[in-house]
Enzyme design. Sequence first.
Site, PDB file in Angstrom:
ATOM      1  NE  ARG A  25      -1.893  -2.045   3.198  1.00  0.00           N
ATOM      2  CZ  ARG A  25      -2.246  -2.536   4.383  1.00  0.00           C
ATOM      3  NH1 ARG A  25      -3.461  -2.356   4.833  1.00  0.00           N
ATOM      4  NH2 ARG A  25      -1.386  -3.183   5.129  1.00  0.00           N
ATOM      5  CG  ASP A  71      -1.783 -13.060   3.125  1.00  0.00           C
ATOM      6  OD1 ASP A  71      -1.376 -11.901   3.293  1.00  0.00           O
ATOM      7  OD2 ASP A  71      -2.014 -13.837   4.084  1.00  0.00           O
ATOM      8  CE1 TYR A 147      -3.299 -14.189  11.404  1.00  0.00           C
ATOM      9  CE2 TYR A 147      -1.214 -15.249  10.883  1.00  0.00           C
ATOM     10  CZ  TYR A 147      -1.946 -14.102  11.135  1.00  0.00           C
ATOM     11  OH  TYR A 147      -1.321 -12.878  11.134  1.00  0.00           O
TER      12      TYR A 147
HETATM   13  O1  CP3 Z   1       5.294  -7.962  -1.188  1.00  0.00           O
HETATM   14  C1  CP3 Z   1       5.271  -8.997  -0.500  1.00  0.00           C
HETATM   15  O2  CP3 Z   1       5.956  -9.167   0.518  1.00  0.00           O
HETATM   16  C2  CP3 Z   1       4.451 -10.174  -1.020  1.00  0.00           C
HETATM   17  C3  CP3 Z   1       3.131 -10.277  -0.546  1.00  0.00           C
HETATM   18  C4  CP3 Z   1       2.804 -10.650   0.901  1.00  0.00           C
HETATM   19  C5  CP3 Z   1       1.614 -10.221   1.527  1.00  0.00           C
HETATM   20  N1  CP3 Z   1       1.510 -10.867   2.723  1.00  0.00           N
HETATM   21  C6  CP3 Z   1       0.659  -9.281   0.953  1.00  0.00           C
HETATM   22  C7  CP3 Z   1      -0.324  -8.631   1.839  1.00  0.00           C
HETATM   23  C8  CP3 Z   1       3.461 -11.518   1.781  1.00  0.00           C
HETATM   24  C9  CP3 Z   1       4.806 -12.213   1.639  1.00  0.00           C
HETATM   25  C10 CP3 Z   1       2.606 -11.642   2.927  1.00  0.00           C
HETATM   26  C11 CP3 Z   1       2.935 -12.518   4.073  1.00  0.00           C
HETATM   27  C12 CP3 Z   1       2.101 -12.472   5.274  1.00  0.00           C
HETATM   28  N2  CP3 Z   1       0.743 -12.332   5.368  1.00  0.00           N
HETATM   29  C13 CP3 Z   1       2.596 -12.695   6.575  1.00  0.00           C
HETATM   30  C14 CP3 Z   1       4.032 -12.999   6.925  1.00  0.00           C
HETATM   31  C15 CP3 Z   1       4.899 -11.795   6.874  1.00  0.00           C
HETATM   32  C16 CP3 Z   1       4.749 -10.861   8.042  1.00  0.00           C
HETATM   33  O3  CP3 Z   1       4.362  -9.700   7.779  1.00  0.00           O
HETATM   34  O4  CP3 Z   1       5.076 -11.256   9.167  1.00  0.00           O
HETATM   35  C17 CP3 Z   1       1.516 -12.622   7.466  1.00  0.00           C
HETATM   36  C18 CP3 Z   1       1.567 -12.779   8.981  1.00  0.00           C
HETATM   37  C19 CP3 Z   1       0.340 -12.406   6.694  1.00  0.00           C
HETATM   38  C20 CP3 Z   1      -1.068 -12.315   7.165  1.00  0.00           C
HETATM   39  C21 CP3 Z   1      -1.679 -11.023   6.833  1.00  0.00           C
HETATM   40  N3  CP3 Z   1      -2.016 -10.634   5.547  1.00  0.00           N
HETATM   41  C22 CP3 Z   1      -2.044  -9.968   7.700  1.00  0.00           C
HETATM   42  C23 CP3 Z   1      -1.832  -9.997   9.212  1.00  0.00           C
HETATM   43  C24 CP3 Z   1      -2.608  -8.960   6.915  1.00  0.00           C
HETATM   44  C25 CP3 Z   1      -3.262  -7.684   7.380  1.00  0.00           C
HETATM   45  C26 CP3 Z   1      -2.261  -6.723   7.901  1.00  0.00           C
HETATM   46  C27 CP3 Z   1      -2.109  -5.546   7.012  1.00  0.00           C
HETATM   47  O5  CP3 Z   1      -0.959  -5.185   6.697  1.00  0.00           O
HETATM   48  O6  CP3 Z   1      -3.144  -4.950   6.655  1.00  0.00           O
HETATM   49  C28 CP3 Z   1      -2.538  -9.373   5.571  1.00  0.00           C
HETATM   50  C29 CP3 Z   1      -2.976  -8.602   4.376  1.00  0.00           C
HETATM   51  C30 CP3 Z   1      -1.949  -8.293   3.347  1.00  0.00           C
HETATM   52  N4  CP3 Z   1      -1.097  -9.213   2.815  1.00  0.00           N
HETATM   53  C31 CP3 Z   1      -1.737  -7.041   2.696  1.00  0.00           C
HETATM   54  C32 CP3 Z   1      -0.726  -7.242   1.742  1.00  0.00           C
HETATM   55  C33 CP3 Z   1      -0.182  -6.244   0.760  1.00  0.00           C
HETATM   56  C34 CP3 Z   1      -2.523  -5.778   2.939  1.00  0.00           C
HETATM   57  C35 CP3 Z   1      -3.868  -5.969   2.331  1.00  0.00           C
HETATM   58  C36 CP3 Z   1      -4.391  -4.818   1.536  1.00  0.00           C
HETATM   59  O7  CP3 Z   1      -3.926  -4.560   0.408  1.00  0.00           O
HETATM   60  O8  CP3 Z   1      -5.313  -4.199   2.043  1.00  0.00           O
END
Ligand code: CP3
Length: 333
Positions: A25, A71, A147
């Site tokens: 984002r 994700d 989760y």
């Molecule tokens: O660019 C990258 O790194 C690749 C894409 C990626 C995403 N999530 C996209 C995403 C990767 C590698 C992840 C991994 C992920 N997802 C983890 C492990 C990494 C870490 O941060 O510890 C975890 C725990 C998740 C679970 C998850 N997904 C959460 C807790 C959330 C919400 C938190 C937030 O930032 O809003 C997501 C959503 C998510 N995954 C977003 C993105 C870009 C945001 C969603 C959006 O666009 O609204």
Amino acid sequence: MIFIDTCFGKKSDVMPIWMMRQAGRYLAEYKATRARAGDFLSLCKDYKLASEVTLQPVDILDFDAAIIFSDILVVPLELGLPLRFEAGEGPVFDEIISSEIDVEKLNINAASKLIYVYDAIKLTREKLASNKALIGFCGAPWTLATYMIEGKGSKTYAKSKRMIYENPALAHKLLAKITEVLKEYCENQIKAGANAIQIFDSWANALEPSAYLEFAWKYIQDLASYLKTKYPHIAIIAFPKGVGGFIECLDAKIDVLGVDWSTPLQVAAKTPYVLQGNLEPCRLYSKKAIKEGVEIIKELTKDKAHIFNLGHGILPDIPVENVRYLIDCVRNA
Ligand code: CP3
């Protein structure tokens, strides 16, 4: 590929750099594509749009590697647990795992349902320049299990930890089932064109060291051994977050250890792996803090192969200009 060479221990004049959550984002282009997709999960499931956002940070900022956009939670989703993302609340599973029957009901063929991820990898590898690596990934069994047991993010992980102490056999059954699916999932990502696999253990720091080794690291060892034996040319990266206190106890058939921002690189350097990390993500709010942070990392890694990364994901309100400045400091300063 400078990224892959570095994973295998070759030091180059300039450190390769990529950033966890680099497709996200803080980029206006990401927000525009996400709006076209409708919602986050639809973006993950549309392989053309997923590929588009994967390429954005490499095209716009020239990172040395792309990480496939998806994700970690698509695996529990395809194991059979309906998933929704709530604004402000994060991911939510309305059905959770609490019994033997719940574990037995999980779809062991989940990897065959994740075709949208493999298609996104194939398309992205075709479009990506040949000197840029494509990183595939999965969540570590322990982090995915939390989760699935909690239903959402947690402060205490009490349900998950209750299960490992009260009913360890059930916890192991769940973790083993997730691990089997992840072997096939990562293998399919490699066959589709991924050059490296990163295993995210984001909630590693929820466990005491002995429990971490038994209920979490053991399954990373199993997954990494499986992949390394079959695909020795693929770089395996593990990112166990917050394990600085016992990082020296972590041995596995991995090439790279991702170091989070709370773990000193000097401590992580006692392991035999190439390191990746670990700029504190909030340093990106200030150019002065960026410059200082990069200098510290360069000094600590000057004699070794090292992959530059943040110590966790980039936050959504970081100015793109500061990311550009970071890359410039790593490559030129
Ligand atoms: O660019 C990258 O790194 C690749 C894409 C990626 C995403 N999530 C996209 C995403 C990767 C590698 C992840 C991994 C992920 N997802 C983890 C492990 C990494 C870490 O941060 O510890 C975890 C725990 C998740 C679970 C998850 N997904 C959460 C807790 C959330 C919400 C938190 C937030 O930032 O809003 C997501 C959503 C998510 N995954 C977003 C993105 C870009 C945001 C969603 C959006 O666009 O609204």
